[in-house]
Design an enzyme around this catalytic site. Structure first.
Site, PDB file in Angstrom:
ATOM      1  N   TYR A   1       0.812  -1.225   0.000  1.00 27.42           N
ATOM      2  CA  TYR A   1       0.000   0.000   0.000  1.00 27.42           C
ATOM      3  C   TYR A   1       0.844   1.273   0.000  1.00 27.42           C
ATOM      4  O   TYR A   1       2.045   1.247   0.133  1.00 27.42           O
ATOM      5  CB  TYR A   1      -1.056  -0.003   1.104  1.00 27.42           C
ATOM      6  N   GLU A   2       0.141   2.396  -0.211  1.00 28.65           N
ATOM      7  CA  GLU A   2       0.758   3.716  -0.403  1.00 28.65           C
ATOM      8  C   GLU A   2       1.710   3.728  -1.597  1.00 28.65           C
ATOM      9  O   GLU A   2       2.745   4.381  -1.588  1.00 28.65           O
ATOM     10  CB  GLU A   2       1.491   4.171   0.869  1.00 28.65           C
ATOM     11  N   GLY A   3       1.333   3.016  -2.645  1.00 31.39           N
ATOM     12  CA  GLY A   3       2.195   2.883  -3.814  1.00 31.39           C
ATOM     13  C   GLY A   3       3.083   1.675  -3.630  1.00 31.39           C
ATOM     14  O   GLY A   3       3.926   1.644  -2.727  1.00 31.39           O
TER      15      GLY A   3
ATOM     16  N   GLN B   1       7.322   2.828  -6.153  1.00 20.90           N
ATOM     17  CA  GLN B   1       8.364   3.649  -5.511  1.00 20.90           C
ATOM     18  C   GLN B   1       9.658   3.596  -6.322  1.00 20.90           C
ATOM     19  O   GLN B   1      10.358   4.614  -6.465  1.00 20.90           O
ATOM     20  CB  GLN B   1       8.625   3.145  -4.089  1.00 20.90           C
TER      21      GLN B   1
END
Length: 596
Positions: free
Chosen positions: A442-444, A449
């Protein structure tokens, strides 16, 4: 069910001996009164809360999970979570680094960062309830209207209300340009928002009286793609002019996701049926505003990985010293017992050292970036602020991806230390492995990244940000290159710096001919740059430890052993990753999809 003790000694080493935060903070007018005693006292009290209040709820919260009432759309958190959150708020922890204008304590982010490492070691699922509120606070603090700030920031600061980020939808994943949620203007400055959001951490719960959702949606005249996304503030309960809570807003939890881990956190499917919201920032510029939240969340996920690495290491170490099995290959080490403690075995030590090194390297790295954030936001010199902003931008995807990759490895190795018992729930180790796995996603995702690091942060500015960081590395190498005692650390650091420069240029040249080369190289490339960062901090820590190894404090002996293990056993991964990154895209993309 295991134990957790805040690693205060190593935190103090990083903050005071490695980073000299007291002298650094004195250059920032907002923090010039902060000294080492204040930092140590805050962290000591924070450590007590994490070990005594939320750690005992970690295993039970995982086993119980959250309870969703489909009729009322309410969510009840596991037993003890609500009471622990009340203690957290009453102690003032949510306000630690928030702006005093809105009731915050105004302490530096570098302190809040250390607090969040401890919180995530204590209980990652619980920590996600207050944790996301910091991102909502930062987003509103930077992009909110004066009215939004006055109405919502004091409650987010105090922790009376919590926040969420409502980004993706069932068909989107990471590609937010595809989202379909709609926002219809009402003519009075408000909007009615309709749509469905998924994977909303802490989307509904019983810990706080109101939840502030930051929701991405499209206005009627929005262009297609990511350039047509706006950001809206959508509270669970509407707020009256006097600050009291009003009517229930139609943003409801439709279901809780059935997940592999973090069972104690309510990961919700959220349905909006004409929910009332107000615009944050400019129309169609929602992603710009949300990136403040998303970057805060990415740093926060790095802290989740670090926290799990530390607590898994602590418990595996205790087990390895207590569990007896077999004899040392070089002869009995505990002749008074029927077998030796397993910590005498070389490969058990390898597993423990792996987790220890990833924890100590990650702690130094995260604390450094948090300090750079403090300087970016508060330093009186504009050029210093810009340089720090560039460095934070460069290092953020590495924090998110490298630390969580390492945490997945570390928690798995710590489970292995337990042997068969590690696979059994009552020991608690398998939970850390399950919880750690989400942090790569999650969060990319960590691939996203990696693409961000190589494509946007490095190649897009022709390596300017990377060269700035490389100049710091080179200065340290030149300063210590003639010190014979430092050669075992300086030589690999210098070599890796040269290799990163050459690798970056090679990939950049290939990318001009074929953009797919970036996608093929990105993941191993991030691993290489992550090792450059860790090598830099480990070499600095080695310099301090060498100078103090005869002080009588065994801490420095242990620190040197960990650093030597890192360079001998973990650093060599760079050779493999460089070969992978250089191998090109053809070995991945030449086969037609229907032949897989």
């Amino acid at each position: 069910m295991g134990q957790y003790v805040a690693p205060l000694r190593d935190m103090q080493f990083v903050l005071h001996e490695l980073l000299a935060v007291e002298s650094e903070l004195k250059q920032l007018p907002a923090y010039e009164e902060i000294d080492a005693d204040i930092i140590n006292q805050v962290l000591e009290e924070g450590g007590k809360f994490c070990s005594e209040v939320i750690f005992p709820l970690n295993h039970s919260g995982d086993r119980e999970g959250c309870h969703h009432d489909k009729t009322t759309h309410t969510v009840t958190t596991p037993k003890g979570f609500k009471e622990a959150y009340k203690q957290y708020v009453e102690a003032g922890w949510p306000a630690l680094s928030c702006d005093p204008e809105y009731g915050g304590q105004g302490l530096p982010l570098v302190m809040n960062n250390s607090m969040y490492e401890m919180l995530n070691s204590g209980n990652q699922a619980w920590t996600m309830y207050p944790g996301l509120s910091h991102g909502a606070y930062e987003c509103l603090h930077e992009h909110g209207t004066p009215e939004q700030k006055a109405q919502f920031l004091p409650k987010l600061t105090s922790g009376e209300w919590t926040g969420t980020m409502c980004l993706t939808e069932p068909h989107c994943g990471t590609d937010l340009g595809m989202l379909r949620s709609k926002a219809e203007p009402q003519g009075d400055g408000t909007y009615k928002i309709t749509g469905a959001k998924i994977f909303i951490s802490a989307g509904e719960h019983d810990c706080a009286e109101n939840i502030i959702h930051l929701v991405l949606a499209r206005l009627p005249d929005a262009p297609e793609g990511s350039k047509g996304i706006s950001l809206f503030l959508v509270p669970k309960f509407l707020v009256n002019a006097d600050g009291s809570l009003g009517a229930r807003n139609p943003i409801f939890c439709g279901a809780i996701e059935e997940k592999m881990g973090i069972h104690g956190n309510s990961t919700c499917q959220m349905n909006l049926d004409g929910a009332i919201g107000t615009l944050i920032g400019q129309p169609h510029k929602g992603l710009n505003a949300m990136f403040v939240f998303m970057n805060a969340a990415r740093l926060g996920v790095g802290m989740q990985g670090l926290g799990l690495t530390e607590v898994a290491y602590q418990n595996a170490l205790i087990y390895a010293k207590d569990r007896i099995q077999m004899r040392s290959l070089s002869g009995p080490k505990a002749p008074d017992k029927p077998a030796d403690p397993i910590i005498v075995h070389a490969d058990v030590r390898r597993m423990l050292f792996t987790a220890k090194a990833w924890a100590e390297g990650g702690r130094a790295f995260c604390s450094y970036v948090a300090l750079q954030l403090d300087k970016e936001l508060n330093h009186p010199d504009e050029q210093v602020r810009k340089d720090c902003a560039d460095e934070v931008a460069l290092l953020t995807p590495i924090i998110k991806a490298f630390i969580t990759d390492n945490a997945w490895t570390a928690t798995s190795e710590c489970l292995q230390v337990y042997g068969g018992h590690g696979y059994i729930a009552e020991w608690g180790m398998e939970q850390y492995v399950r919880d750690a796995r989400i942090n790569l996603i999650y969060e990319g995702t960590n691939t996203v990244q990696s693409l961000d690091l190589l494509g946007r942060k490095i190649l897009q500015d022709n390596g300017a940000k990377l060269r700035k960081f490389g100049a710091k590395v080179q200065a340290f190498v030149e300063e210590n290159g003639t010190d014979e005692a430092m050669s075992e650390f300086i030589t690999p650091l210098a070599e890796l710096g040269d290799k990163v420069t050459k690798l970056t240029m090679e990939i950049g040249m290939k990318a001009f001919q074929n953009p797919d080369e970036v996608g093929a190289a990105a993941v191993p490339y991030l691993r290489v740059v992550g090792h450059l960062v860790y090598s830099y901090f480990f070499a600095q820590m080695a310099k301090i430890a060498l100078a103090k190894q005869d002080s009588g404090d065994t801490f420095y002996k242990a620190k040197l052993a960990t650093i030597r293990f890192y360079f001998a056993r973990l650093y060599p991964e760079t050779a493999m990753c460089i070969r992978q990154a250089r191998s090109g895209s053809a070995n991945l993309l030449s086969l037609e999809a229907d032949l897989f």
